[in-house]
Design a protein around this motif. Sequence first.
Motif, PDB file in Angstrom:
ATOM      1  N   MET A  63      -4.580   2.957  62.774  1.00 46.81           N
ATOM      2  CA  MET A  63      -4.226   4.163  62.015  1.00 46.81           C
ATOM      3  C   MET A  63      -5.437   5.071  61.820  1.00 46.81           C
ATOM      4  SD  MET A  63      -3.918   2.839  58.063  1.00 46.81           S
ATOM      5  CE  MET A  63      -5.335   2.217  57.154  1.00 46.81           C
ATOM      6  N   PRO A  64      -5.189   6.356  61.578  1.00 43.76           N
ATOM      7  CA  PRO A  64      -6.275   7.225  61.116  1.00 43.76           C
ATOM      8  C   PRO A  64      -6.672   6.813  59.701  1.00 43.76           C
ATOM      9  CG  PRO A  64      -4.377   8.500  61.913  1.00 43.76           C
ATOM     10  CD  PRO A  64      -3.920   7.086  61.752  1.00 43.76           C
ATOM     11  N   PRO A  65      -7.881   7.094  59.252  1.00 43.30           N
ATOM     12  CA  PRO A  65      -8.274   6.751  57.878  1.00 43.30           C
ATOM     13  C   PRO A  65      -7.307   7.365  56.862  1.00 43.30           C
ATOM     14  CG  PRO A  65     -10.191   7.375  59.161  1.00 43.30           C
ATOM     15  CD  PRO A  65      -8.996   7.691  60.014  1.00 43.30           C
ATOM     16  N   PRO A  66      -6.898   6.607  55.848  1.00 44.26           N
ATOM     17  CA  PRO A  66      -5.934   7.114  54.866  1.00 44.26           C
ATOM     18  C   PRO A  66      -6.533   8.210  53.986  1.00 44.26           C
ATOM     19  CG  PRO A  66      -6.785   4.986  54.184  1.00 44.26           C
ATOM     20  CD  PRO A  66      -7.314   5.223  55.568  1.00 44.26           C
ATOM     21  N   THR A  67      -5.662   9.090  53.483  1.00 41.86           N
ATOM     22  CA  THR A  67      -6.090  10.163  52.588  1.00 41.86           C
ATOM     23  C   THR A  67      -5.436  10.052  51.206  1.00 41.86           C
ATOM     24  OG1 THR A  67      -4.369  11.669  53.376  1.00 41.86           O
ATOM     25  CG2 THR A  67      -6.483  11.727  54.523  1.00 41.86           C
ATOM     26  N   TYR A  68      -4.471   9.135  51.059  1.00 40.18           N
ATOM     27  CA  TYR A  68      -3.829   8.878  49.770  1.00 40.18           C
ATOM     28  C   TYR A  68      -3.885   7.381  49.484  1.00 40.18           C
ATOM     29  CZ  TYR A  68      -1.900  13.587  50.031  1.00 40.18           C
ATOM     30  OH  TYR A  68      -1.761  14.942  50.111  1.00 40.18           O
ATOM     31  N   GLU A  69      -3.777   7.038  48.201  1.00 39.41           N
ATOM     32  CA  GLU A  69      -3.790   5.627  47.831  1.00 39.41           C
ATOM     33  C   GLU A  69      -2.786   5.350  46.726  1.00 39.41           C
ATOM     34  OE1 GLU A  69      -7.473   4.245  46.236  1.00 39.41           O
ATOM     35  OE2 GLU A  69      -7.693   5.915  44.817  1.00 39.41           O
ATOM     36  N   THR A  70      -2.344   4.078  46.698  1.00 36.70           N
ATOM     37  CA  THR A  70      -1.431   3.566  45.682  1.00 36.70           C
ATOM     38  C   THR A  70      -2.076   2.349  45.027  1.00 36.70           C
ATOM     39  OG1 THR A  70      -0.354   2.068  47.245  1.00 36.70           O
ATOM     40  CG2 THR A  70       0.554   4.298  47.067  1.00 36.70           C
ATOM     41  N   TRP A  71      -1.250   1.521  44.399  1.00 36.27           N
ATOM     42  CA  TRP A  71      -1.704   0.245  43.830  1.00 36.27           C
ATOM     43  C   TRP A  71      -2.354  -0.627  44.913  1.00 36.27           C
ATOM     44  CZ3 TRP A  71      -1.497  -1.174  38.702  1.00 36.27           C
ATOM     45  CH2 TRP A  71      -1.645  -2.529  38.391  1.00 36.27           C
ATOM     46  N   PHE A  72      -2.046  -0.378  46.168  1.00 29.81           N
ATOM     47  CA  PHE A  72      -2.627  -1.137  47.279  1.00 29.81           C
ATOM     48  C   PHE A  72      -4.096  -0.786  47.488  1.00 29.81           C
ATOM     49  CE2 PHE A  72      -2.824  -2.331  51.907  1.00 29.81           C
ATOM     50  CZ  PHE A  72      -2.442  -3.660  51.760  1.00 29.81           C
ATOM     51  N   ALA A  73      -4.571   0.248  46.805  1.00 28.92           N
ATOM     52  CA  ALA A  73      -5.983   0.664  46.883  1.00 28.92           C
ATOM     53  C   ALA A  73      -6.401   0.935  48.327  1.00 28.92           C
ATOM     54  CB  ALA A  73      -6.890  -0.379  46.241  1.00 28.92           C
ATOM     55  N   GLU A  74      -5.688   1.857  48.966  1.00 26.02           N
ATOM     56  CA  GLU A  74      -5.953   2.167  50.370  1.00 26.02           C
ATOM     57  C   GLU A  74      -7.381   2.634  50.625  1.00 26.02           C
ATOM     58  OE1 GLU A  74      -1.427   2.404  50.149  1.00 26.02           O
ATOM     59  OE2 GLU A  74      -3.133   2.756  48.804  1.00 26.02           O
ATOM     60  N   ARG A  75      -8.030   3.188  49.607  1.00 28.88           N
ATOM     61  CA  ARG A  75      -9.436   3.575  49.771  1.00 28.88           C
ATOM     62  C   ARG A  75     -10.309   2.364  50.112  1.00 28.88           C
ATOM     63  NH1 ARG A  75     -13.172   7.387  46.579  1.00 28.88           N
ATOM     64  NH2 ARG A  75     -11.358   7.946  45.324  1.00 28.88           N
ATOM     65  N   GLU A  76      -9.911   1.191  49.637  1.00 31.82           N
ATOM     66  CA  GLU A  76     -10.687  -0.027  49.842  1.00 31.82           C
ATOM     67  C   GLU A  76     -10.405  -0.708  51.183  1.00 31.82           C
ATOM     68  OE1 GLU A  76     -12.959  -1.353  47.155  1.00 31.82           O
ATOM     69  OE2 GLU A  76     -12.715   0.818  47.030  1.00 31.82           O
ATOM     70  N   VAL A  77      -9.405  -0.229  51.896  1.00 27.07           N
ATOM     71  CA  VAL A  77      -9.082  -0.781  53.212  1.00 27.07           C
ATOM     72  C   VAL A  77     -10.086  -0.216  54.212  1.00 27.07           C
ATOM     73  CG1 VAL A  77      -7.314  -0.930  55.006  1.00 27.07           C
ATOM     74  CG2 VAL A  77      -6.647  -1.001  52.595  1.00 27.07           C
TER      75      VAL A  77
END
Length: 323
Positions: A229-243
């Motif tokens: 995937m391309p780097p995420p620009t939104y995050e949820t409880w899954f803390a996508e910034r930390e992926v």
Amino acid sequence: MATPLRTAAKVFYYARNFARDLAPQALFRRRLAGWLEQTRRSDGSVRQRVNYYNRLERPFAPSPAAVPVSRMPFSPSMYYYDLKEFARYFDPALLIDLEFGDVIDVPKMPAIVKDRPITDGNGNAVLMKLDKFRHFQLPADRQPFADKRPLVVWRGDLNNPIRTRFLDAVRDLPICDVGTPKKEAKAEYQKPYLTIDEQRRYRYIVSLEGNDVATNLKWIMSSNSLCLMPPPTYETWFAEREVRAGVHYVPLASDFSDLADRVAYFEKHPAEAERIVAAANAYCQKFRNERDEQAISLLVLYKYFVLGGQVKPDPEVWRFITG
């Protein structure tokens, strides 16, 4: 398309939450002190996650649009039930600002949301685990990476230009089985519907953001398939910034010109692919710890109400939150 198992799970979800609403709510409020006493004995990972989801640091006043816990909007019903599951432990007169649905901007006032933009200035967006029946599907995958089809799969709505750009770039590649099951889409974009289990039979699954986050990211990372995937620009409880790119998933260029080369590389280096899959699986593990999930959810709300000037903090609990 709902499967019988998923339909049964949804019936159970609503029945359980309906029963919670029928129960005397004072019973939940009496349990709050005991829950907080247990949560303050949790380890540092719980504290870190509480302050990640609730990044507020300064006192604030609820906005004029804030609603009492007892009168939170019922629609969408899954947002209501997911927030009420923990809000019911607090005084029903406490005021709460919230934004249900897909949130693409940071609220002007501190508010409870499902998602937020990945940016340093997103502190007013306080994350809770909302719409979790749809977003937090983490089914077990018993098929090893090596035994899967050596192809790329993607299915989804064309509700983001990124997705159309992706199909234009890769749909004719022989390694790709990608498209949308939506009948209103152009014929060249259409592909038959595939269940999650059917998609997990492929070695490579692409995750693309839609209205906000990519819904499929969680179940891809809990599978034995490799996430691209391309780097995420939104995050949820899954803390996508930390992926992390290269650790939990394989990053793709914004024009997807590198997809074929990425797949060719991992076909020659399957051990590297399996290392990333293992790291992704490990990342998902913390979301399966229901006791921690409950403790963190209560503390996120507790911190919100304390900084909102509506709850006097217990010194020990507050010391745990602030470290």
